[in-house]
Write a protein that holds these residues in place. Structure first.
Motif, PDB file in Angstrom:
ATOM      1  N   GLU A 149       0.894  -1.298  -0.034  1.00 21.97           N
ATOM      2  CA  GLU A 149       0.150  -0.042  -0.048  1.00 21.97           C
ATOM      3  C   GLU A 149       1.011   1.557  -0.003  1.00 21.97           C
ATOM      4  O   GLU A 149       1.600   1.483   0.976  1.00 21.97           O
ATOM      5  N   PRO A 150       0.910   2.083  -1.211  1.00 22.30           N
ATOM      6  CA  PRO A 150       1.573   3.069  -1.034  1.00 22.30           C
ATOM      7  C   PRO A 150       0.903   4.313  -0.224  1.00 22.30           C
ATOM      8  O   PRO A 150      -0.389   4.412  -0.239  1.00 22.30           O
ATOM      9  N   ILE A 151       1.698   4.984   0.748  1.00 18.20           N
ATOM     10  CA  ILE A 151       0.719   5.804   1.475  1.00 18.20           C
ATOM     11  C   ILE A 151       1.305   7.275   1.332  1.00 18.20           C
ATOM     12  O   ILE A 151       0.213   8.189   1.207  1.00 18.20           O
ATOM     13  N   ASP A 152       2.553   7.570   0.971  1.00 15.99           N
ATOM     14  CA  ASP A 152       2.790   9.123   1.130  1.00 15.99           C
ATOM     15  C   ASP A 152       3.937   9.152  -0.135  1.00 15.99           C
ATOM     16  O   ASP A 152       4.860   8.365  -0.438  1.00 15.99           O
ATOM     17  N   VAL A 188       6.061   2.462  -9.595  1.00 14.97           N
ATOM     18  CA  VAL A 188       5.666   3.855  -9.106  1.00 14.97           C
ATOM     19  C   VAL A 188       6.974   3.749  -7.746  1.00 14.97           C
ATOM     20  O   VAL A 188       7.331   2.536  -7.452  1.00 14.97           O
ATOM     21  N   SER A 189       7.091   5.066  -7.208  1.00  9.82           N
ATOM     22  CA  SER A 189       7.899   4.865  -6.146  1.00  9.82           C
ATOM     23  C   SER A 189       7.211   5.783  -5.000  1.00  9.82           C
ATOM     24  O   SER A 189       6.314   6.594  -5.363  1.00  9.82           O
ATOM     25  N   CYS A 190       7.501   5.611  -3.720  1.00  6.84           N
ATOM     26  CA  CYS A 190       6.956   6.756  -2.773  1.00  6.84           C
ATOM     27  C   CYS A 190       7.735   6.478  -1.667  1.00  6.84           C
ATOM     28  O   CYS A 190       8.719   5.651  -1.186  1.00  6.84           O
ATOM     29  N   SER A 191       7.558   7.476  -0.729  1.00  6.10           N
ATOM     30  CA  SER A 191       8.375   7.815   0.407  1.00  6.10           C
ATOM     31  C   SER A 191       7.880   6.833   1.820  1.00  6.10           C
ATOM     32  O   SER A 191       8.441   6.770   2.740  1.00  6.10           O
TER      33      SER A 191
END
Length: 110
Positions: A58-61, A71-74
């Motif tokens: 689950e990508p959150i932020d 996709v990339s996320c922090s």
């Protein structure tokens, strides 16, 4: 839409970063190529490890969509690990060949 991430046999990612199912992970790295990556298809996650373990993510932020399903996320949460049977069923839906599956999971298909 689910996102997927593959790991080594110890549930470690790039550079030995240790993950755990059910936990959230955050990075403050501003470089989108150095953050947590995931894919929209399982097929795209598999070539990075021998006998990979695959989890739903689950990508959150801090989400950056690179296109073509990457996709990339922090900040992410590891939702759950998929069984090999679930992986195989999803790969069949993605129309992945048995030859590719055998290449990734040497002993998975008889």
């Amino acid at each position: 839409m689910p996102y997927y991430k593959s790991f080594d046999e110890n549930l470690c990612g790039h550079n030995g970063f240790q993950f755990e199912v059910g936990k959230e992970f955050t990075t403050d790295n501003e470089d989108t190529w150095q953050r947590f990556h995931m894919c929209r298809s399982i097929k795209d996650t598999l070539p990075y490890y021998k006998n990979p373990r695959v989890c739903i993510i689950e990508p959150i932020d801090g989400v950056t969509d690179f296109g073509e399903g990457l996709v990339s996320c922090s900040k992410i949460r590891i939702v759950r690990e998929l069984t090999k049977e679930e992986i195989l069923n999803k790969l069949k839906k993605e129309r992945v060949t048995k030859k590719f599956i055998r290449f990734i999971y040497k002993s998975f298909l008889a």
